[in-house]
Design an enzyme around this catalytic site. Structure first.
Site, PDB file in Angstrom:
ATOM      1  N   HIS A  86      41.494  -3.463   6.567  1.00 58.42           N
ATOM      2  CA  HIS A  86      40.147  -3.730   5.944  1.00 58.42           C
ATOM      3  C   HIS A  86      39.799  -3.157   4.918  1.00 58.42           C
ATOM      4  O   HIS A  86      40.159  -1.792   4.585  1.00 58.42           O
ATOM      5  CB  HIS A  86      38.980  -3.481   6.931  1.00 58.42           C
ATOM      6  CG  HIS A  86      39.002  -4.356   8.193  1.00 58.42           C
ATOM      7  ND1 HIS A  86      38.082  -4.601   9.113  1.00 58.42           N
ATOM      8  CD2 HIS A  86      39.779  -5.501   8.561  1.00 58.42           C
ATOM      9  CE1 HIS A  86      38.278  -5.621   9.930  1.00 58.42           C
ATOM     10  NE2 HIS A  86      39.135  -6.271   9.552  1.00 58.42           N
ATOM     11  N   TYR A 140      28.050  -3.003  10.937  1.00 55.03           N
ATOM     12  CA  TYR A 140      26.995  -1.865  11.220  1.00 55.03           C
ATOM     13  C   TYR A 140      25.672  -2.553  11.246  1.00 55.03           C
ATOM     14  O   TYR A 140      25.189  -2.459  10.035  1.00 55.03           O
ATOM     15  CB  TYR A 140      27.367  -0.751  10.597  1.00 55.03           C
ATOM     16  CG  TYR A 140      28.453   0.125  10.944  1.00 55.03           C
ATOM     17  CD1 TYR A 140      29.784  -0.232  10.478  1.00 55.03           C
ATOM     18  CD2 TYR A 140      28.539   1.184  11.887  1.00 55.03           C
ATOM     19  CE1 TYR A 140      31.035   0.344  10.685  1.00 55.03           C
ATOM     20  CE2 TYR A 140      29.742   1.591  12.391  1.00 55.03           C
ATOM     21  CZ  TYR A 140      30.977   1.341  11.567  1.00 55.03           C
ATOM     22  OH  TYR A 140      32.281   2.024  11.956  1.00 55.03           O
ATOM     23  N   LYS A 162      35.678   8.219  13.991  1.00 54.38           N
ATOM     24  CA  LYS A 162      36.527   9.525  13.586  1.00 54.38           C
ATOM     25  C   LYS A 162      37.170  10.199  14.810  1.00 54.38           C
ATOM     26  O   LYS A 162      37.954  10.707  14.527  1.00 54.38           O
ATOM     27  CB  LYS A 162      35.431  10.614  12.972  1.00 54.38           C
ATOM     28  CG  LYS A 162      34.749   9.983  11.770  1.00 54.38           C
ATOM     29  CD  LYS A 162      36.025  10.077  10.595  1.00 54.38           C
ATOM     30  CE  LYS A 162      35.442   9.506   9.293  1.00 54.38           C
ATOM     31  NZ  LYS A 162      36.706   8.822   8.595  1.00 54.38           N
TER      32      LYS A 162
HETATM   33  P1  RFL Z   1      41.565  11.690  25.190  1.00 57.72           P
HETATM   34  O1  RFL Z   1      41.899  10.541  24.538  1.00 57.72           O
HETATM   35  O2  RFL Z   1      40.371  11.645  25.826  1.00 57.72           O
HETATM   36  O3  RFL Z   1      43.107  12.049  26.086  1.00 57.72           O
HETATM   37  C1  RFL Z   1      42.654  13.059  26.781  1.00 57.72           C
HETATM   38  C2  RFL Z   1      43.807  13.236  27.834  1.00 57.72           C
HETATM   39  O4  RFL Z   1      43.981  14.328  28.796  1.00 57.72           O
HETATM   40  C3  RFL Z   1      43.944  13.670  30.215  1.00 57.72           C
HETATM   41  N1  RFL Z   1      43.580  14.776  31.123  1.00 57.72           N
HETATM   42  C4  RFL Z   1      44.204  15.508  31.929  1.00 57.72           C
HETATM   43  N2  RFL Z   1      45.663  15.456  31.791  1.00 57.72           N
HETATM   44  C5  RFL Z   1      46.214  16.629  32.783  1.00 57.72           C
HETATM   45  N3  RFL Z   1      45.341  17.507  33.342  1.00 57.72           N
HETATM   46  C6  RFL Z   1      44.002  17.531  33.313  1.00 57.72           C
HETATM   47  N4  RFL Z   1      43.282  18.285  33.981  1.00 57.72           N
HETATM   48  C7  RFL Z   1      43.516  16.565  32.456  1.00 57.72           C
HETATM   49  N5  RFL Z   1      42.187  16.193  32.065  1.00 57.72           N
HETATM   50  C8  RFL Z   1      42.293  15.062  31.366  1.00 57.72           C
HETATM   51  C9  RFL Z   1      43.110  12.410  30.187  1.00 57.72           C
HETATM   52  O5  RFL Z   1      43.518  11.520  31.174  1.00 57.72           O
HETATM   53  C10 RFL Z   1      43.510  11.850  28.814  1.00 57.72           C
HETATM   54  O6  RFL Z   1      44.747  11.014  29.057  1.00 57.72           O
HETATM   55  O7  RFL Z   1      41.616  12.749  24.080  1.00 57.72           O
HETATM   56  P2  RFL Z   1      42.285  13.031  22.803  1.00 57.72           P
HETATM   57  O8  RFL Z   1      43.899  12.796  23.089  1.00 57.72           O
HETATM   58  O9  RFL Z   1      41.887  14.066  22.032  1.00 57.72           O
HETATM   59  O10 RFL Z   1      41.865  11.531  21.571  1.00 57.72           O
HETATM   60  C11 RFL Z   1      40.723  11.576  21.550  1.00 57.72           C
HETATM   61  C12 RFL Z   1      40.020  10.026  21.415  1.00 57.72           C
HETATM   62  O11 RFL Z   1      40.407   9.546  22.661  1.00 57.72           O
HETATM   63  C13 RFL Z   1      38.558   9.850  21.310  1.00 57.72           C
HETATM   64  O12 RFL Z   1      38.212  10.793  20.169  1.00 57.72           O
HETATM   65  C14 RFL Z   1      38.318   8.360  20.631  1.00 57.72           C
HETATM   66  O13 RFL Z   1      38.303   7.591  21.458  1.00 57.72           O
HETATM   67  C15 RFL Z   1      36.780   8.468  20.127  1.00 57.72           C
HETATM   68  N6  RFL Z   1      36.367   6.995  19.721  1.00 57.72           N
HETATM   69  C16 RFL Z   1      36.782   6.750  18.271  1.00 57.72           C
HETATM   70  N7  RFL Z   1      37.610   7.329  17.631  1.00 57.72           N
HETATM   71  C17 RFL Z   1      37.963   6.855  16.082  1.00 57.72           C
HETATM   72  O14 RFL Z   1      38.855   7.593  15.739  1.00 57.72           O
HETATM   73  N8  RFL Z   1      37.735   5.503  16.004  1.00 57.72           N
HETATM   74  C18 RFL Z   1      36.943   4.872  16.668  1.00 57.72           C
HETATM   75  O15 RFL Z   1      36.772   3.724  16.064  1.00 57.72           O
HETATM   76  C19 RFL Z   1      36.394   5.218  17.750  1.00 57.72           C
HETATM   77  N9  RFL Z   1      35.636   4.496  18.622  1.00 57.72           N
HETATM   78  C20 RFL Z   1      35.561   6.233  20.411  1.00 57.72           C
HETATM   79  C21 RFL Z   1      35.227   4.934  19.947  1.00 57.72           C
HETATM   80  C22 RFL Z   1      35.163   6.668  21.355  1.00 57.72           C
HETATM   81  C23 RFL Z   1      34.704   5.834  22.653  1.00 57.72           C
HETATM   82  N10 RFL Z   1      34.331   6.198  23.791  1.00 57.72           N
HETATM   83  C24 RFL Z   1      34.647   5.495  24.912  1.00 57.72           C
HETATM   84  C25 RFL Z   1      34.101   7.660  24.098  1.00 57.72           C
HETATM   85  C26 RFL Z   1      34.622   4.148  20.507  1.00 57.72           C
HETATM   86  C27 RFL Z   1      34.099   4.540  22.067  1.00 57.72           C
HETATM   87  C28 RFL Z   1      33.116   3.613  22.706  1.00 57.72           C
HETATM   88  C1  PHB Z   2      35.569  -0.056  17.671  1.00 60.43           C
HETATM   89  O1  PHB Z   2      36.057  -1.058  17.271  1.00 60.43           O
HETATM   90  O2  PHB Z   2      35.941   0.253  18.972  1.00 60.43           O
HETATM   91  C2  PHB Z   2      34.799   0.835  16.655  1.00 60.43           C
HETATM   92  C3  PHB Z   2      34.588   0.568  15.340  1.00 60.43           C
HETATM   93  C4  PHB Z   2      34.162   1.321  14.728  1.00 60.43           C
HETATM   94  C5  PHB Z   2      33.242   2.256  15.286  1.00 60.43           C
HETATM   95  C6  PHB Z   2      33.416   2.626  16.587  1.00 60.43           C
HETATM   96  C7  PHB Z   2      34.358   1.896  17.409  1.00 60.43           C
HETATM   97  O3  PHB Z   2      32.424   3.415  14.380  1.00 60.43           O
END
Ligand code: RFL
Ligand code: PHB
Length: 391
Positions: free
Chosen positions: A75, A201, A298
């Protein structure tokens, strides 16, 4: 109890832990990854969708992005929709870099498929000890129920916001900076073609909505809701009618396509940072150290930026014995973390009405008009959104 040894013990197989494992492997450093959940669980966990250029470049340089390059959507802009009219921010034109749409769980699947080193799923009772010594230990129970311990030089706490790593640091060492928001996101994944080529957005008096996507046949959408929102009060028809209302625009030719909802969940929004991101031989990375509200897209990208800094520091420590990079880990990471915190807070504040306060609403609309009419303001949004080059 059986004891093993490795150079770096990685707790957590999310994006941070898996990218770190591949980076270390590419530099000849041994590591073991321990994950609490099963493989099928982590591979199905629907989360982020937007990858910065730096994230894609890093995965590509590690040879981990073949499927990503085949299947991703590139994009060059995003839309800001307010007062029923859409305004495009041309990201690539303004900031020189594009963004990639590719689901986080697809990244995780690719990283696991390409990993042939030690990685244990479904471990339990993980605990960390000796963090301030030169040989910290991760103790755990493996999937078969055997108690094990892993003696390491360094432990990377990549276990997310609810993990055990941050909680293992003695009281009083870490300072917590936190902000909670009076809203959450109800997210859905739907079998419906995207109704727009780019992300939308949308600010409306009814609340924020985001139209995103995963493929030409799957959309990902979010609605601002209250933090205590009960999913049961959101049957499909209510979700679609609220999305239609919030994404509505003056242009009568625009229509929101709908379809079966494949997944739905509510996620709280918070800003959170611990400082420092290290204690002794424990280094926290990704969501274990910081959380951003998702409005800036992020979190995943910040997790990848952290582990790049950590891998570089570990590489020079093992090669030369010089600890300077490791000692500066937290300071180096926190500079980017706070830039991203500010951007994510700013996007969130601009796009989420907090109630009926006419003063807040007028400020939001003024800011939206400004970023969509001033090239300087739009460029600032664009360069933050596409992400600054990795350290
Ligand atoms: P994670 O992905 O939470 O992974 C951590 C892992 O550790 C495991 N764990 C354990 N393992 C062993 N022993 C234990 N005691 C443990 N406790 C936990 C867990 O099971 C898991 O597998 O963290 P990590 O690797 O730091 O990654 C971070 C990302 O997952 C997170 O920041 C993003 O998903 C945030 N996020 C977004 N980030 C983006 O860059 N772009 C996006 O578009 C975006 N959209 C989002 C998001 C997060 C969302 N939610 C659900 C919070 C949209 C949403 C809705
Ligand atoms: C997504 O596609 O899940 C998504 C995209 C943009 C955001 C957050 C989540 O700011």
């Amino acid at each position: 109890m059986s004891e093993e040894r490795t150079q770096v013990g990685i707790v957590g197989a999310g994006p941070a832990g898996l990218v770190l494992a591949h980076l270390l492997r590419s530099r000849g450093i041994d590591c073991v990854v321990l994950e609490r959940q099963s493989r099928s669980y982590v591979e199905a966990r629907i989360r982020a969708g937007v990858l910065e250029h730096g994230t894609v470049d890093l995965l590509t340089s590690l040879g981990l992005a073949d499927r990503l390059h085949r299947e991703r959507m590139v994009h060059h802009g995003i839309e800001l929709l307010f007062e029923r009219s859409a305004h495009r921010i041309p990201l690539t034109e303004l900031a020189g870099r594009e963004i990639t749409i590719y689901g986080q769980h697809e990244v995780v699947k690719d990283l696991i498929a390409a990993w042939d080193g030690p990685l244990e799923f479904s471990v339990s009772s993980v605990s960390l000890s000796g963090l301030s010594s030169s040989a910290p230990i991760v103790s755990y129970v493996d999937a078969a129920g055997t108690a094990r311990s892993l003696r390491c030089d360094v432990i990377a706490g990549c276990d997310g916001f609810h993990g055990v790593s941050r909680a293992s640091v003695p009281d009083g060492v870490l300072t917590v900076h936190q902000r909670d928001y009076p809203h959450a996101w109800l997210g859905i994944l739907a079998e419906a073609p995207p109704s727009s080529e780019e992300l939308i957005y949308a600010h409306s008096a009814r609340g924020f909505a985001l139209h995103s996507m995963r493929s030409p046949t799957v959309t990902r959408m979010y609605l601002q809701v209250r933090p205590d929102e009960d999913l049961a009060s959101w049957p499909d028809e209510r979700i679609w009618s609220e999305l239609r209302a919030r994404l509505d625009r003056a242009d009568p030719s625009w229509k929101l396509a709908d379809g079966p909802i494949l997944e739905r969940s509510v996620a709280a929004m918070r800003s959170f940072v611990v400082s420092p991101m290290q204690y002794g031989q424990l280094f926290l990375a990704g969501d274990a150290a910081h959380i951003v509200p998702p409005t800036g897209a992020k979190g995943l990208n910040l997790a990848v930026a952290d582990v790049k800094v950590l891998a570089d520091a570990l590489t020079s420590w093992y090669a030369t014995g010089d600890r300077a990079g490791l000692d500066a880990y937290s300071e180096t990471c926190l500079r980017r973390v706070w830039r991203v915190q500010h951007f994510s807070w700013w996007m969130t504040s601009m796009l989420h009405p907090t109630g009926d306060d006419p003063f807040d609403l007028a400020l939001q609309l003024s800011q939206l008009r400004y970023v969509t009419s001033s090239r300087a303001a739009a460029t600032s949004l664009a360069e933050n959104y596409v992400g600054f080059p990795f350290p």
